[in-house]
Design an enzyme around this catalytic site. Sequence first.
Site, PDB file in Angstrom:
ATOM      1  N   PRO A  79       0.827  -1.217   0.000  1.00  0.00           N
ATOM      2  CA  PRO A  79       0.000   0.000   0.000  1.00  0.00           C
ATOM      3  C   PRO A  79       0.855   1.258   0.000  1.00  0.00           C
ATOM      4  O   PRO A  79       1.793   1.384   0.788  1.00  0.00           O
ATOM      5  CB  PRO A  79      -0.812  -0.147   1.286  1.00  0.00           C
ATOM      6  CG  PRO A  79      -0.953  -1.625   1.443  1.00  0.00           C
ATOM      7  CD  PRO A  79       0.347  -2.208   0.958  1.00  0.00           C
ATOM      8  N   CYS A  80       0.516   2.190  -0.909  1.00  0.00           N
ATOM      9  CA  CYS A  80       1.381   3.339  -1.146  1.00  0.00           C
ATOM     10  C   CYS A  80       0.957   4.596  -0.395  1.00  0.00           C
ATOM     11  O   CYS A  80       1.644   5.609  -0.450  1.00  0.00           O
ATOM     12  CB  CYS A  80       1.435   3.660  -2.640  1.00  0.00           C
ATOM     13  SG  CYS A  80      -0.168   4.128  -3.343  1.00  0.00           S
ATOM     14  N   GLN A  81      -0.177   4.566   0.313  1.00  0.00           N
ATOM     15  CA  GLN A  81      -0.660   5.777   0.981  1.00  0.00           C
ATOM     16  C   GLN A  81       0.366   6.399   1.933  1.00  0.00           C
ATOM     17  O   GLN A  81       0.429   7.629   2.046  1.00  0.00           O
ATOM     18  CB  GLN A  81      -1.970   5.486   1.734  1.00  0.00           C
ATOM     19  CG  GLN A  81      -3.137   5.168   0.838  1.00  0.00           C
ATOM     20  CD  GLN A  81      -3.259   3.676   0.576  1.00  0.00           C
ATOM     21  OE1 GLN A  81      -2.297   2.941   0.728  1.00  0.00           O
ATOM     22  NE2 GLN A  81      -4.443   3.236   0.172  1.00  0.00           N
TER      23      GLN A  81
END
Length: 404
Positions: A79-81
Amino acid sequence: MRSVELFAGAGGLAMGVSLAGFESLAVVEWDKWACDTVRENQRRGYPLVSGWPLHEGDVRDMDWSSIPQNIELLAGGPPCQPFSMGGKHQAHDDKRDMFPATVQVVRKLRPKTFIVENVKGLTRSSFANYFEYIKLQLELPEIPRREHESWFDHLLRLQSEKTSGHMHGAGLTYNVVATLVNAADYGIPQKRERVFIVGTRSDLPIDWHFPDATHSEAALLYSQWVTGEYWDRHKIAARARPPVPEKMAKRIQALAAKPPATLPWRTVRDAIADLPDPRLRAAMHIRDHKFQDGAKVYPGHTGSPLDQPAKTIKAGSHGVPGGENMMVLPDGSVRYFSARETARIQTFPDGYVFHGSWTETMRQLGNAVPVALGRIVASSVGESLIRAELHRLQGTMCATRTAA
């Protein structure tokens, strides 16, 4: 060749890996909507995903006992958040940071290679130490973080281990290469900049480098403003073509004297040329190609020009701030991309359908790795694995002849 895909989402990278010739032993994703998309395509018998062993759940809770060690490839986009330009930029303080979980799986499965994809924001100066920490954990996965040890103290310990010269005595180690890539340079109709971190196991004779770019902006300009081939191909009459951009005049003149050796960037028009406008009756029977009303332009919120690669398709939790989910038509008006048009820009096959509303589908697409880019990177890794195996076999044959 065997693979495992983590954080698979709607399946972009995993499909690219499958197209590169790998057999998936496990495809892991926690999001129900994305899993429903994969399951719906499995139900429809879509060949690339029909045999995937899909596991809906948290990677950290996965039982890996059924997966053998020494698989050829581990792939995934954590996940890149925590690192996204549009996120809260909390990095190691963000509970969604799944890089530690990725390192744990590497340590457990000991894959011959791995591919990790993430956002450009990971390379920002404010994340420099943590980016270095991520790479060192992947290089030295068998030197885990101790209980109550801060990530920064762990970083210092890993750095000390690497600079001591004892790195290859530390057990499982990887040669790690991190590359910032613009997807448009590889034929994807989108200016999507992403970091690829590729690791090859140090005890194997794997010689890998990132594939050379095949497409360029210079070649697109050449085909548009020097030869006119781009407009001819799309049957755009001379009177309907936009004027040569003044700021590009000198560059175009130079290109006329020295044509580029690469292929042209692919544009939005290239990607969707054979799709009818979603407002027309002809679009009614095309899955995921419905018109979405309400697109507007305002300062900082502009769409993607039709005759350039699209802006980066994004998955914003509160909308998409730069208007990346809409296109600018030749008359200057704008409309939202349909989900099918967005899937084209992300190079998903037309036969692949999406589960959920337009908003939900656009979120899945914004989080995805372009299928074609995944195939290019995975193919390059697969070729290096095959070369390494041939090298091993040749060595075995030579040793057998010598012994004889």
